[in-house]
Design a protein around this motif. Structure first.
Motif, PDB file in Angstrom:
ATOM      1  N   UNK A  79       0.838  -1.191   0.000  1.00 36.33           N
ATOM      2  CA  UNK A  79       0.000   0.000   0.000  1.00 36.33           C
ATOM      3  C   UNK A  79       0.875   1.244   0.000  1.00 36.33           C
ATOM      4  N   UNK A  80       0.705   2.066  -1.022  1.00 39.42           N
ATOM      5  CA  UNK A  80       1.391   3.361  -1.118  1.00 39.42           C
ATOM      6  C   UNK A  80       0.342   4.437  -0.925  1.00 39.42           C
ATOM      7  N   UNK A  81       0.607   5.360  -0.013  1.00 37.42           N
ATOM      8  CA  UNK A  81      -0.310   6.467   0.249  1.00 37.42           C
ATOM      9  C   UNK A  81       0.270   7.721  -0.396  1.00 37.42           C
ATOM     10  N   UNK A  82      -0.466   8.332  -1.307  1.00 34.89           N
ATOM     11  CA  UNK A  82      -0.034   9.562  -1.958  1.00 34.89           C
ATOM     12  C   UNK A  82       1.135   9.359  -2.901  1.00 34.89           C
ATOM     13  N   UNK A  83       1.820  10.451  -3.187  1.00 37.34           N
ATOM     14  CA  UNK A  83       2.924  10.440  -4.146  1.00 37.34           C
ATOM     15  C   UNK A  83       4.270  10.070  -3.538  1.00 37.34           C
ATOM     16  N   UNK A  84       4.295   9.752  -2.261  1.00 41.03           N
ATOM     17  CA  UNK A  84       5.553   9.436  -1.592  1.00 41.03           C
ATOM     18  C   UNK A  84       6.229   8.206  -2.167  1.00 41.03           C
ATOM     19  N   UNK A  85       7.519   8.128  -1.946  1.00 40.65           N
ATOM     20  CA  UNK A  85       8.281   6.992  -2.461  1.00 40.65           C
ATOM     21  C   UNK A  85       8.123   5.763  -1.581  1.00 40.65           C
ATOM     22  N   UNK A  86       7.644   5.938  -0.346  1.00 41.78           N
ATOM     23  CA  UNK A  86       7.511   4.815   0.575  1.00 41.78           C
ATOM     24  C   UNK A  86       6.287   3.968   0.271  1.00 41.78           C
ATOM     25  N   UNK A  87       6.344   2.726   0.746  1.00 40.53           N
ATOM     26  CA  UNK A  87       5.234   1.801   0.547  1.00 40.53           C
ATOM     27  C   UNK A  87       5.128   0.919   1.797  1.00 40.53           C
ATOM     28  N   UNK A  88       3.895   0.551   2.149  1.00 39.57           N
ATOM     29  CA  UNK A  88       3.656  -0.347   3.276  1.00 39.57           C
ATOM     30  C   UNK A  88       3.423  -1.755   2.741  1.00 39.57           C
ATOM     31  N   UNK A  89       3.979  -2.757   3.413  1.00 40.00           N
ATOM     32  CA  UNK A  89       3.714  -4.150   3.057  1.00 40.00           C
ATOM     33  C   UNK A  89       3.004  -4.806   4.235  1.00 40.00           C
ATOM     34  N   UNK A  90       1.762  -5.236   4.003  1.00 42.58           N
ATOM     35  CA  UNK A  90       0.954  -5.862   5.038  1.00 42.58           C
ATOM     36  C   UNK A  90       0.882  -7.365   4.777  1.00 42.58           C
ATOM     37  N   UNK A  91       1.152  -8.177   5.783  1.00 46.28           N
ATOM     38  CA  UNK A  91       0.929  -9.612   5.608  1.00 46.28           C
ATOM     39  C   UNK A  91      -0.584  -9.875   5.614  1.00 46.28           C
ATOM     40  N   UNK A  92      -1.025 -10.767   4.761  1.00 47.86           N
ATOM     41  CA  UNK A  92      -2.442 -11.101   4.692  1.00 47.86           C
ATOM     42  C   UNK A  92      -2.727 -12.338   5.534  1.00 47.86           C
ATOM     43  N   UNK A  93      -3.908 -12.392   6.158  1.00 44.71           N
ATOM     44  CA  UNK A  93      -4.263 -13.603   6.879  1.00 44.71           C
ATOM     45  C   UNK A  93      -4.396 -14.783   5.908  1.00 44.71           C
ATOM     46  N   UNK A  94      -4.278 -15.975   6.394  1.00 48.41           N
ATOM     47  CA  UNK A  94      -4.337 -17.166   5.530  1.00 48.41           C
ATOM     48  C   UNK A  94      -5.606 -17.204   4.686  1.00 48.41           C
ATOM     49  N   UNK A  95      -6.733 -16.725   5.225  1.00 45.61           N
ATOM     50  CA  UNK A  95      -7.996 -16.768   4.491  1.00 45.61           C
ATOM     51  C   UNK A  95      -7.996 -15.849   3.284  1.00 45.61           C
ATOM     52  N   UNK A  96      -7.139 -14.829   3.254  1.00 47.32           N
ATOM     53  CA  UNK A  96      -7.096 -13.868   2.141  1.00 47.32           C
ATOM     54  C   UNK A  96      -6.101 -14.247   1.068  1.00 47.32           C
ATOM     55  N   UNK A  97      -5.345 -15.295   1.273  1.00 43.95           N
ATOM     56  CA  UNK A  97      -4.281 -15.659   0.331  1.00 43.95           C
ATOM     57  C   UNK A  97      -4.793 -16.356  -0.865  1.00 43.95           C
TER      58      UNK A  97
END
Length: 97
Positions: A79-97
């Motif tokens: 997930x990247x919010x706005x124009x920033x160069x940073x990005x978030x990586x969220x682990x997904x629960x097993x049910x979402x994989x």
């Protein structure tokens, strides 16, 4: 005015990918565009990228500035919010994989 002429969906398309990460309905989250200052919810964003690519891009309904990007990967959501160069990586629960 939206300057992109590509057809788009509304931000509610992001509910599925973001619901895997957030416990509340993400489409009700409030956003103020840093470019045009227009307030909107995620559900009001113009979303692009429903083709063969892995991600969705949400843009301001007022000026088309980038609001967020969501990219699904097996086991993770980026997930990247706005124009920033940073990005978030969220682990997904097993049910979402």
């Amino acid at each position: 005015m939206n300057q992109l002429s590509v057809p788009h969906l509304d931000g509610n398309v992001l509910a599925g990918p973001l619901a895997d990460v957030f416990a509340v309905d993400p489409t009700t989250a409030w956003h103020r565009c840093p470019t045009c200052r227009m307030p909107s919810s995620i559900g009001e964003l113009h979303v692009y990228g429903t083709g063969p690519g892995p991600g969705l891009t949400g843009r301001c309904p007022g000026c088309a500035d980038l609001a967020l990007r969501a990219v699904a990967q097996p086991g993770h959501l980026w997930l990247q919010i706005g124009n920033g160069a940073g990005v978030f990586r969220f682990p997904l629960p097993h049910s979402a994989r």
